[in-house]
Design a protein around this motif. Structure first.
Motif, PDB file in Angstrom:
ATOM      1  N   ARG A 217       0.841  -1.191   0.000  1.00 14.99           N
ATOM      2  CA  ARG A 217       0.000   0.000   0.000  1.00 14.99           C
ATOM      3  C   ARG A 217       0.879   1.244   0.000  1.00 14.99           C
ATOM      4  O   ARG A 217       1.877   1.325   0.731  1.00 14.99           O
ATOM      5  CB  ARG A 217      -0.912   0.001   1.237  1.00 14.99           C
ATOM      6  CG  ARG A 217      -2.117  -0.915   1.071  1.00 14.99           C
ATOM      7  CD  ARG A 217      -2.827  -1.169   2.358  1.00 14.99           C
ATOM      8  NE  ARG A 217      -2.053  -2.012   3.256  1.00 14.99           N
ATOM      9  CZ  ARG A 217      -1.908  -3.331   3.105  1.00 14.99           C
ATOM     10  NH1 ARG A 217      -2.465  -3.943   2.074  1.00 14.99           N
ATOM     11  NH2 ARG A 217      -1.197  -4.030   3.972  1.00 14.99           N
ATOM     12  N   THR A 220      -0.073   7.170   2.597  1.00 17.18           N
ATOM     13  CA  THR A 220      -0.985   8.303   2.472  1.00 17.18           C
ATOM     14  C   THR A 220      -0.862   9.287   3.629  1.00 17.18           C
ATOM     15  O   THR A 220      -1.486  10.338   3.610  1.00 17.18           O
ATOM     16  CB  THR A 220      -2.445   7.816   2.393  1.00 17.18           C
ATOM     17  OG1 THR A 220      -2.735   7.015   3.559  1.00 17.18           O
ATOM     18  CG2 THR A 220      -2.669   6.968   1.145  1.00 17.18           C
ATOM     19  N   LYS A 231      -3.556   9.546  -5.520  1.00 17.12           N
ATOM     20  CA  LYS A 231      -4.701   9.210  -6.359  1.00 17.12           C
ATOM     21  C   LYS A 231      -5.061   7.729  -6.186  1.00 17.12           C
ATOM     22  O   LYS A 231      -4.187   6.884  -5.952  1.00 17.12           O
ATOM     23  CB  LYS A 231      -4.398   9.515  -7.819  1.00 17.12           C
ATOM     24  CG  LYS A 231      -4.188  11.003  -8.091  1.00 17.12           C
ATOM     25  CD  LYS A 231      -3.900  11.261  -9.569  1.00 17.12           C
ATOM     26  CE  LYS A 231      -3.703  12.751  -9.837  1.00 17.12           C
ATOM     27  NZ  LYS A 231      -3.423  13.023 -11.267  1.00 17.12           N
ATOM     28  N   ASP A 232      -6.329   7.430  -6.322  1.00 15.22           N
ATOM     29  CA  ASP A 232      -6.817   6.064  -6.107  1.00 15.22           C
ATOM     30  C   ASP A 232      -6.098   5.006  -6.946  1.00 15.22           C
ATOM     31  O   ASP A 232      -5.772   3.924  -6.428  1.00 15.22           O
ATOM     32  CB  ASP A 232      -8.327   5.997  -6.367  1.00 15.22           C
ATOM     33  CG  ASP A 232      -9.134   6.707  -5.283  1.00 15.22           C
ATOM     34  OD1 ASP A 232      -8.580   6.893  -4.176  1.00 15.22           O
ATOM     35  OD2 ASP A 232     -10.288   7.073  -5.538  1.00 15.22           O
ATOM     36  N   ARG A 235      -2.824   3.774  -5.214  1.00 14.28           N
ATOM     37  CA  ARG A 235      -2.808   3.434  -3.789  1.00 14.28           C
ATOM     38  C   ARG A 235      -2.311   2.011  -3.555  1.00 14.28           C
ATOM     39  O   ARG A 235      -1.790   1.699  -2.490  1.00 14.28           O
ATOM     40  CB  ARG A 235      -4.209   3.601  -3.179  1.00 14.28           C
ATOM     41  CG  ARG A 235      -4.622   5.050  -2.989  1.00 14.28           C
ATOM     42  CD  ARG A 235      -6.030   5.169  -2.431  1.00 14.28           C
ATOM     43  NE  ARG A 235      -6.396   6.559  -2.201  1.00 14.28           N
ATOM     44  CZ  ARG A 235      -6.262   7.188  -1.033  1.00 14.28           C
ATOM     45  NH1 ARG A 235      -5.766   6.522   0.006  1.00 14.28           N
ATOM     46  NH2 ARG A 235      -6.613   8.449  -0.900  1.00 14.28           N
ATOM     47  N   ASP A 258      -3.468  -0.995 -10.816  1.00 16.36           N
ATOM     48  CA  ASP A 258      -4.764  -0.344 -11.002  1.00 16.36           C
ATOM     49  C   ASP A 258      -4.682   0.916 -11.856  1.00 16.36           C
ATOM     50  O   ASP A 258      -5.693   1.585 -12.066  1.00 16.36           O
ATOM     51  CB  ASP A 258      -5.361   0.013  -9.639  1.00 16.36           C
ATOM     52  CG  ASP A 258      -5.528  -1.207  -8.745  1.00 16.36           C
ATOM     53  OD1 ASP A 258      -5.856  -2.285  -9.274  1.00 16.36           O
ATOM     54  OD2 ASP A 258      -5.313  -1.078  -7.521  1.00 16.36           O
TER      55      ASP A 258
END
Length: 328
Positions: A217, A220, A231-232, A235, A258
């Motif tokens: 991960r 953040t 940004k998503d 992540r 992603d």
């Protein structure tokens, strides 16, 4: 790199280490003694000369502490020689240079000096307060002998600056680590310990396979509690072990499954023995994908090249800081 960028890169690297040392004393004003401590782990000429003359990190820390105690004793104040703690710079904020430290930085970049670590060390030895000379003598190091070594290094051009490949998004830096090869290898070869030296990664899931990939991960929240905008699509990361040669080489690749535009990041370490610890060669590469309009791309790189090189250098020094902090 140009002289200006060279000086800026040196300042960034030494500032990180010096302010980390200041945080051990519980102070927010980074002074010239903290800068001297930072130089003892410098991988370039300044640090090499100090270590070759017996001024390693632990010895220098003891000398600084003893000098502070002696100064307090002169005014009748008892000192606590065990008052230093762990490095908390990355968890706190509000650090600034003292005026005399700023004067040293200015001197290191004036009069034809490049602002590299050797120039910073020479400016420290010549600093008029006498603090650095007193600390050096506690290390059984003659300031005049140090001046001579530094003048010889400048005369024969022994300063080793970081080099970059033709690819704007790749850079290499030498790093000195005050630890044994076994301890350094244990840190750099373990997927679960990546967050200790990589400020981008927050957590890596426990490895289920010898070479991954493992899910990670993206951080953040900074270590000082401030939020980091992420940004998503980036992540989540996948961590791959691309290369591993016992106690010699290790290469990690970070991808963003992603994201359609996520640029893979590769961090490679080469380990070598060095006096007082280990010398690492760290290479950071952002793997860009060739696109159309190459002529425009080449022009953009030519214009932004110096800035991008400095950004890569800063990322390398952040990795350096994370690694050395574990052993300091």
């Amino acid at each position: 790199m140009s002289r200006l960028i060279d000086a800026a890169a040196t300042m960034h690297a030494l500032s990180l280490a010096a302010m980390e040392e200041a945080s051990r004393f519980g102070v927010r004003d980074a002074d010239i003694d903290h800068l001297l401590l930072a130089l003892t782990i410098d991988p370039d000429t300044g640090g090499q000369i100090l270590r070759s003359m017996g001024a390693g990190l632990n010895a220098a820390r003891a000398a600084v502490t003893a000098q502070h105690a002696a100064q307090l004793d002169l005014v009748g104040i008892a000192s606590d020689t065990d008052s230093t703690g762990r490095i908390v710079f990355h968890e706190t904020s509000g650090y600034e240079w003292t005026e005399r430290a700023i004067a040293v930085w200015k001197e290191a970049s004036s009069g034809g000096r490049r602002g590299d670590s050797a120039a910073v060390l020479r400016a420290l030895v010549d600093e008029p307060s006498g603090l650095i000379e007193a600390i050096l003598r506690r290390l059984d190091l003659d300031p005049d002998a140090l001046r001579t070594r530094l003048d010889d290094a400048r005369r024969f051009g022994l300063s080793r600056r970081p080099t970059f490949t033709e690819n704007t998004f790749s850079g290499t830096r030498a790093v000195f680590v005050p630890a044994s090869v076994d301890d350094v290898w244990e840190l750099l070869s373990s997927a679960t310990r990546i967050p200790e030296w990589d400020h981008v990664v927050d957590e890596v899931d426990a490895p289920a396979a010898p070479t991954g990939p493992w899910e990670a991960r993206t951080r953040t929240t900074a270590r000082d509690g401030k939020p980091i905008p992420v940004k998503d699509p980036v992540r989540r990361q996948l961590v791959h072990l691309d290369r591993s040669e016992d106690r010699a080489f290790v290469t990690w690749r970070f991808t963003y499954p992603d994201s359609d535009n996520g640029v893979p990041r590769v961090v490679a370490f080469a380990l070598e023995h060095a006096a007082g610890g280990m010398q690492l060669r760290v290479t950071l590469t952002w793997e860009t994908v060739p696109r159309r309009r190459r002529a425009l791309r080449r022009v953009r790189r030519a214009l932004l090249g110096p800035i991008l090189r400095l950004l890569v250098y800063i990322q390398l020094t952040q990795i350096e800081s994370g690694i050395t902090r574990v052993f300091r």
